[in-house]
Motif scaffolding. Structure first.
Motif, PDB file in Angstrom:
ATOM      1  N   SER A 116     -31.358 -45.313  27.266  1.00  9.92           N
ATOM      2  CA  SER A 116     -30.497 -44.116  27.311  1.00  9.92           C
ATOM      3  C   SER A 116     -31.133 -42.964  26.543  1.00  9.92           C
ATOM      4  CB  SER A 116     -29.114 -44.437  26.748  1.00  9.92           C
ATOM      5  OG  SER A 116     -28.448 -45.363  27.563  1.00  9.92           O
ATOM      6  N   PHE A 117     -32.009 -42.231  27.212  1.00 10.29           N
ATOM      7  CA  PHE A 117     -32.619 -41.052  26.634  1.00 10.29           C
ATOM      8  C   PHE A 117     -31.803 -39.811  27.014  1.00 10.29           C
ATOM      9  CE2 PHE A 117     -35.990 -44.147  26.971  1.00 10.29           C
ATOM     10  CZ  PHE A 117     -36.734 -43.968  25.822  1.00 10.29           C
ATOM     11  N   PRO A 158     -34.565 -43.686  22.477  1.00 15.74           N
ATOM     12  CA  PRO A 158     -33.257 -43.690  23.133  1.00 15.74           C
ATOM     13  C   PRO A 158     -32.145 -43.870  22.116  1.00 15.74           C
ATOM     14  CG  PRO A 158     -34.298 -45.821  23.387  1.00 15.74           C
ATOM     15  CD  PRO A 158     -35.307 -44.930  22.696  1.00 15.74           C
TER      16      PRO A 158
END
Length: 395
Positions: A25-26, A276
């Motif tokens: 999850s960047f 992330p």
């Protein structure tokens, strides 16, 4: 006897899914909401669209890291307080460990302008665009709610302050109450919160108690670890507007005092942008730079503890409010505002920092098509984005 293995299996599932999100999850808080929406809502259907929007609206009200609170809330709804803890650990630990490693070994590494990082920013464009389209279809089905979303979009873009989002949601809630207070909503779904109100009150009491007691203890004892815990706890308690807002606050806490140099702070900021997970994990870098890995873990615990106490303390009461017929109209307006806020954040900062050239837009369109039309899993989009961004840097 049969329920315990099922609970362990459920917790294990939450840990696996949240860890995968923590590794891929960047893109910052708004992008995280897009990843959550894709994984938890679209693919796994752990919540329906309205419940997810309600949870996002609640977390926009609360101080602290909104995306992390949404992740914790989903875990709590799925498997109780343990589910919230497991969801938090999976989503947060990968970036915490990476930033502690940066602090101990790689503080001087400049990674802020690498090609693969730019590719991951373009991934965030595709993911958030997908989430916005999906939520807009569900939450703004009529012209009135489209108008509320437009109001939220314009207001959030033109007045970019820490409290704008809260004000916009409050106004949208009032408009929704006026427009929809007499409308029946047969599609409303039940949300089960396996947290008692008594436990919720204890959490809220602890939140405010620590906020008052910690500064007093810090002054009375002059113990370094208590002062450090107090600084990070206050930072996590009093910040509205997401992870980016906490960065200057932490700078004021630690750089002028000499605990951390300006150069080290900027190196940590670059490292935080490259990993992330939630931006609040920047605290792990600062803590490790000051007091080693133990300081990194303490800082992480201290800055995220308010988010835990607030979300667990408010969820049971939020459940009652959203079921109240007089509140449903307000929630419809607030949910429409969430769509507008997401669109505003999609433009600034996600689009403006990611789409710099025509080739960036072309690459974003490819990633969006992979996600929406070919329905490839998000992690493949992340890998493709990183490799593609690295290749684009040579063009």
């Amino acid at each position: 006897m049969n329920q315990k293995p099922a609970t362990i299996k459920l917790l294990w599932e939450i840990l696996i899914v949240s860890t995968r999100l923590g590794l891929t999850s960047f893109g910052g808080p708004i992008a995280h909401l897009g990843y959550f929406h894709e994984e938890y809502i679209r693919r796994r259907k752990w919540m329906d669209e309205k419940s997810y929007a309600d949870l996002v609206a609640l977390c926009q009200f609360l101080p602290g890291p909104a995306s992390s609170q949404v992740g914790i809330g989903i875990g709590v709804i799925r498997a109780g307080v343990l589910g919230g803890i497991v969801s938090f650990l999976g989503f947060t630990l990968p970036s915490v460990l990476a930033l502690i490693l940066f602090a101990v070994v790689l503080q001087g590494l400049n990674i802020s302008d690498t090609g693969w990082l730019h590719g991951l920013k373009i991934v965030a464009v595709a993911v958030v665009a997908h989430a916005v389209l999906g939520m807009a279809q569900k939450l703004t089905p009529d012209l009135k709610r489209k108008a509320i979303a437009l109001f939220a979009l314009v207001g959030t873009l033109l007045w970019q302050t820490a409290f704008t989002q809260i004000g916009v949601i409050l106004i949208a809630g009032f408009l929704g109450f006026l427009l929809y207070k007499n409308q029946k909503d047969d599609s409303d779904s039940a949300m089960s919160f396996p947290v008692s109100r008594r436990f919720a009150v204890i959490c809220l009491t602890l939140f405010f108690g620590l906020l008052i007691v910690l500064p007093i203890l810090s002054e009375m004892t002059s113990i370094h670890w208590i002062a450090m815990f107090d600084s990070f706890y206050r930072s996590g308690s009093l910040v509205f507007g997401g992870g980016h807002v906490v960065l200057p606050l932490l700078e004021r806490e630690f750089v002028p005092t000499g605990l951390l140099s300006e150069e080290a702070f900027l190196a940590g900021y670059g490292a935080t942008q490259a990993v992330p997970g939630p931006l609040f994990t920047f605290a792990a870098f600062i803590g490790a730079a000051i007091n080693g890995w133990q300081g990194g873990l303490l800082a992480t615990f201290a800055i995220f503890l308010p988010a835990f106490l607030l979300i667990i303390g408010t969820l049971p009461f939020w459940n009652s409010l959203r079921r109240n017929p007089t509140i449903k109209g307000a929630l419809q307006g607030m949910n429409a505002a969430v769509v507008g806020i997401l669109i505003a954040a999609f433009y600034q900062p996600i689009w403006t920092t990611s789409i710099l050239e025509p080739i960036d837009f072309a690459f974003a369109a490819i990633l969006f098509s992979m996600l929406v039309f070919w329905k490839l899993p998000p992690w493949t989009i992340v890998v493709t984005g990183a490799i593609g961004g690295w290749l684009l840097s040579f063009m």
